[in-house]
Write a protein that holds these residues in place. Structure first.
Motif, PDB file in Angstrom:
ATOM      1  N   ILE A  87    -100.467 -33.657  45.239  1.00 25.98           N
ATOM      2  CA  ILE A  87    -101.625 -33.006  45.858  1.00 25.98           C
ATOM      3  C   ILE A  87    -101.548 -31.494  45.657  1.00 25.98           C
ATOM      4  CG2 ILE A  87    -102.741 -32.512  48.049  1.00 25.98           C
ATOM      5  CD1 ILE A  87    -102.190 -35.329  48.901  1.00 25.98           C
ATOM      6  N   SER A  88    -100.365 -30.920  45.787  1.00 26.64           N
ATOM      7  CA  SER A  88    -100.244 -29.471  45.594  1.00 26.64           C
ATOM      8  C   SER A  88    -100.564 -29.091  44.142  1.00 26.64           C
ATOM      9  CB  SER A  88     -98.853 -28.992  45.983  1.00 26.64           C
ATOM     10  OG  SER A  88     -97.881 -29.562  45.134  1.00 26.64           O
ATOM     11  N   GLU A  89    -100.232 -29.964  43.193  1.00 22.57           N
ATOM     12  CA  GLU A  89    -100.576 -29.708  41.794  1.00 22.57           C
ATOM     13  C   GLU A  89    -102.095 -29.737  41.599  1.00 22.57           C
ATOM     14  OE1 GLU A  89    -100.107 -31.920  37.551  1.00 22.57           O
ATOM     15  OE2 GLU A  89     -98.376 -32.000  38.918  1.00 22.57           O
ATOM     16  N   PHE A  90    -102.756 -30.644  42.301  1.00 22.52           N
ATOM     17  CA  PHE A  90    -104.217 -30.735  42.240  1.00 22.52           C
ATOM     18  C   PHE A  90    -104.857 -29.452  42.763  1.00 22.52           C
ATOM     19  CE2 PHE A  90    -108.209 -31.873  44.416  1.00 22.52           C
ATOM     20  CZ  PHE A  90    -108.953 -32.246  43.312  1.00 22.52           C
ATOM     21  N   PHE A  91    -104.380 -28.969  43.930  1.00 22.79           N
ATOM     22  CA  PHE A  91    -104.916 -27.741  44.497  1.00 22.79           C
ATOM     23  C   PHE A  91    -104.568 -26.531  43.635  1.00 22.79           C
ATOM     24  CE2 PHE A  91    -105.005 -30.130  48.614  1.00 22.79           C
ATOM     25  CZ  PHE A  91    -106.378 -30.099  48.742  1.00 22.79           C
ATOM     26  N   ALA A  92    -103.391 -26.560  42.998  1.00 19.26           N
ATOM     27  CA  ALA A  92    -103.000 -25.457  42.128  1.00 19.26           C
ATOM     28  C   ALA A  92    -103.933 -25.363  40.923  1.00 19.26           C
ATOM     29  CB  ALA A  92    -101.559 -25.642  41.666  1.00 19.26           C
ATOM     30  N   ARG A  93    -104.436 -26.462  40.451  1.00 16.01           N
ATOM     31  CA  ARG A  93    -105.390 -26.443  39.335  1.00 16.01           C
ATOM     32  C   ARG A  93    -106.814 -26.141  39.808  1.00 16.01           C
ATOM     33  NH1 ARG A  93    -103.786 -29.659  34.439  1.00 16.01           N
ATOM     34  NH2 ARG A  93    -101.563 -30.023  34.715  1.00 16.01           N
ATOM     35  N   LEU A  94    -107.109 -26.528  41.033  1.00 24.12           N
ATOM     36  CA  LEU A  94    -108.462 -26.348  41.566  1.00 24.12           C
ATOM     37  C   LEU A  94    -108.704 -24.920  42.061  1.00 24.12           C
ATOM     38  CD1 LEU A  94    -111.044 -27.936  42.112  1.00 24.12           C
ATOM     39  CD2 LEU A  94    -110.147 -28.473  44.378  1.00 24.12           C
ATOM     40  N   LEU A  95    -107.662 -24.258  42.566  1.00 23.19           N
ATOM     41  CA  LEU A  95    -107.812 -22.928  43.155  1.00 23.19           C
ATOM     42  C   LEU A  95    -108.395 -21.907  42.175  1.00 23.19           C
ATOM     43  CD1 LEU A  95    -107.461 -21.304  45.721  1.00 23.19           C
ATOM     44  CD2 LEU A  95    -105.154 -20.733  44.948  1.00 23.19           C
ATOM     45  N   PRO A  96    -107.938 -21.816  40.936  1.00 25.69           N
ATOM     46  CA  PRO A  96    -108.561 -20.846  40.016  1.00 25.69           C
ATOM     47  C   PRO A  96    -110.032 -21.140  39.740  1.00 25.69           C
ATOM     48  CG  PRO A  96    -106.438 -21.544  39.161  1.00 25.69           C
ATOM     49  CD  PRO A  96    -106.739 -22.407  40.337  1.00 25.69           C
ATOM     50  N   LEU A  97    -110.408 -22.398  39.729  1.00 24.89           N
ATOM     51  CA  LEU A  97    -111.816 -22.733  39.519  1.00 24.89           C
ATOM     52  C   LEU A  97    -112.667 -22.304  40.708  1.00 24.89           C
ATOM     53  CD1 LEU A  97    -111.431 -26.265  37.904  1.00 24.89           C
ATOM     54  CD2 LEU A  97    -111.972 -24.100  36.773  1.00 24.89           C
ATOM     55  N   ILE A  98    -112.157 -22.539  41.904  1.00 29.65           N
ATOM     56  CA  ILE A  98    -112.881 -22.108  43.110  1.00 29.65           C
ATOM     57  C   ILE A  98    -112.987 -20.588  43.140  1.00 29.65           C
ATOM     58  CG2 ILE A  98    -112.786 -22.022  45.628  1.00 29.65           C
ATOM     59  CD1 ILE A  98    -111.486 -24.789  45.536  1.00 29.65           C
ATOM     60  N   TYR A  99    -111.893 -19.916  42.809  1.00 33.45           N
ATOM     61  CA  TYR A  99    -111.890 -18.450  42.773  1.00 33.45           C
ATOM     62  C   TYR A  99    -112.907 -17.931  41.764  1.00 33.45           C
ATOM     63  CZ  TYR A  99    -110.104 -13.696  42.386  1.00 33.45           C
ATOM     64  OH  TYR A  99    -109.993 -12.338  42.381  1.00 33.45           O
ATOM     65  N   ALA A 100    -112.919 -18.507  40.582  1.00 33.20           N
ATOM     66  CA  ALA A 100    -113.849 -18.064  39.543  1.00 33.20           C
ATOM     67  C   ALA A 100    -115.297 -18.325  39.958  1.00 33.20           C
ATOM     68  CB  ALA A 100    -113.547 -18.766  38.223  1.00 33.20           C
ATOM     69  N   CYS A 104    -116.510 -18.460  43.050  1.00 28.90           N
ATOM     70  CA  CYS A 104    -116.859 -17.476  44.083  1.00 28.90           C
ATOM     71  C   CYS A 104    -117.079 -16.097  43.472  1.00 28.90           C
ATOM     72  CB  CYS A 104    -115.769 -17.418  45.144  1.00 28.90           C
ATOM     73  SG  CYS A 104    -115.681 -18.870  46.184  1.00 28.90           S
ATOM     74  N   PHE A 105    -116.208 -15.721  42.534  1.00 30.04           N
ATOM     75  CA  PHE A 105    -116.344 -14.427  41.875  1.00 30.04           C
ATOM     76  C   PHE A 105    -117.670 -14.326  41.130  1.00 30.04           C
ATOM     77  CE2 PHE A 105    -115.822 -11.752  38.106  1.00 30.04           C
ATOM     78  CZ  PHE A 105    -115.501 -10.552  38.718  1.00 30.04           C
ATOM     79  N   LEU A 106    -118.021 -15.347  40.380  1.00 28.37           N
ATOM     80  CA  LEU A 106    -119.280 -15.324  39.627  1.00 28.37           C
ATOM     81  C   LEU A 106    -120.487 -15.331  40.565  1.00 28.37           C
ATOM     82  CD1 LEU A 106    -118.432 -17.705  36.656  1.00 28.37           C
ATOM     83  CD2 LEU A 106    -118.673 -15.213  36.628  1.00 28.37           C
ATOM     84  N   GLY A 107    -120.398 -16.083  41.663  1.00 32.49           N
ATOM     85  CA  GLY A 107    -121.494 -16.094  42.638  1.00 32.49           C
ATOM     86  C   GLY A 107    -121.698 -14.733  43.277  1.00 32.49           C
ATOM     87  N   LEU A 108    -120.606 -14.079  43.657  1.00 33.99           N
ATOM     88  CA  LEU A 108    -120.721 -12.745  44.253  1.00 33.99           C
ATOM     89  C   LEU A 108    -121.189 -11.711  43.235  1.00 33.99           C
ATOM     90  CD1 LEU A 108    -117.551 -12.713  46.512  1.00 33.99           C
ATOM     91  CD2 LEU A 108    -119.944 -12.806  47.252  1.00 33.99           C
ATOM     92  N   LEU A 109    -120.741 -11.832  42.007  1.00 35.45           N
ATOM     93  CA  LEU A 109    -121.179 -10.921  40.958  1.00 35.45           C
ATOM     94  C   LEU A 109    -122.683 -11.070  40.706  1.00 35.45           C
ATOM     95  CD1 LEU A 109    -120.081  -8.832  38.919  1.00 35.45           C
ATOM     96  CD2 LEU A 109    -119.890 -10.709  37.283  1.00 35.45           C
ATOM     97  N   TRP A 110    -123.164 -12.297  40.646  1.00 36.82           N
ATOM     98  CA  TRP A 110    -124.602 -12.551  40.470  1.00 36.82           C
ATOM     99  C   TRP A 110    -125.396 -11.957  41.638  1.00 36.82           C
ATOM    100  CZ3 TRP A 110    -127.821 -15.858  43.405  1.00 36.82           C
ATOM    101  CH2 TRP A 110    -129.105 -15.993  42.889  1.00 36.82           C
ATOM    102  N   GLN A 111    -124.891 -12.150  42.866  1.00 37.75           N
ATOM    103  CA  GLN A 111    -125.575 -11.620  44.051  1.00 37.75           C
ATOM    104  C   GLN A 111    -125.615 -10.086  43.998  1.00 37.75           C
ATOM    105  OE1 GLN A 111    -127.126 -13.423  46.112  1.00 37.75           O
ATOM    106  NE2 GLN A 111    -127.422 -12.239  47.945  1.00 37.75           N
ATOM    107  N   ALA A 112    -124.528  -9.450  43.573  1.00 36.36           N
ATOM    108  CA  ALA A 112    -124.491  -7.990  43.490  1.00 36.36           C
ATOM    109  C   ALA A 112    -125.509  -7.471  42.483  1.00 36.36           C
ATOM    110  CB  ALA A 112    -123.081  -7.532  43.112  1.00 36.36           C
ATOM    111  N   PHE A 113    -125.593  -8.103  41.310  1.00 39.20           N
ATOM    112  CA  PHE A 113    -126.575  -7.666  40.318  1.00 39.20           C
ATOM    113  C   PHE A 113    -127.996  -7.900  40.802  1.00 39.20           C
ATOM    114  CE2 PHE A 113    -123.070  -7.763  37.194  1.00 39.20           C
ATOM    115  CZ  PHE A 113    -123.256  -6.485  36.695  1.00 39.20           C
ATOM    116  N   ARG A 114    -128.216  -8.956  41.526  1.00 38.37           N
ATOM    117  CA  ARG A 114    -129.553  -9.227  42.070  1.00 38.37           C
ATOM    118  C   ARG A 114    -129.965  -8.140  43.058  1.00 38.37           C
ATOM    119  NH1 ARG A 114    -130.247 -14.288  45.498  1.00 38.37           N
ATOM    120  NH2 ARG A 114    -131.583 -13.037  46.761  1.00 38.37           N
TER     121      ARG A 114
END
Length: 91
Positions: A2-15, A17-27
């Motif tokens: 399970i920790s390996e699953f979250f370790a692979r999922l965390l960068p995707l969630i981070y990316a 969120c980052f792209l969503g916030l970046l889009w909101q800032a440009f808007r």
């Protein structure tokens, strides 16, 4: 496992969120840039223009929602050229 699953999922969630916030800032920045008139723009009235409308600040209302009749305090700064008015002066 399970920790390996979250370790692979965390960068995707981070990316995501980052792209969503970046889009909101440009808007939001785009709306700010659109509000500034530039040379050659057509004269247009912005939506929500409050020109000519009366705004009553909530501090001026009493408990019943009516304009207060109490005397209001004012602040006078040292560089004023006007003569100070006395509290009993009608003007």
């Amino acid at each position: 496992m399970i920790s390996e699953f979250f370790a692979r999922l965390l960068p995707l969630i981070y990316a995501a969120c980052f792209l969503g916030l970046l889009w909101q800032a440009f808007r939001i920045m785009g709306r700010g840039f659109a509000a500034v008139p530039r040379p050659g723009d057509q004269n247009r009235v912005p939506r929500g223009d409050r020109t000519g409308r009366l705004t009553i600040h909530p501090e001026l209302l009493d408990a019943d929602g009516q304009l207060t009749r109490d005397d209001l305090l004012t602040v006078r700064f040292g560089g004023d050229q006007e003569q100070p008015a006395s509290p009993n002066d009608p003007s």
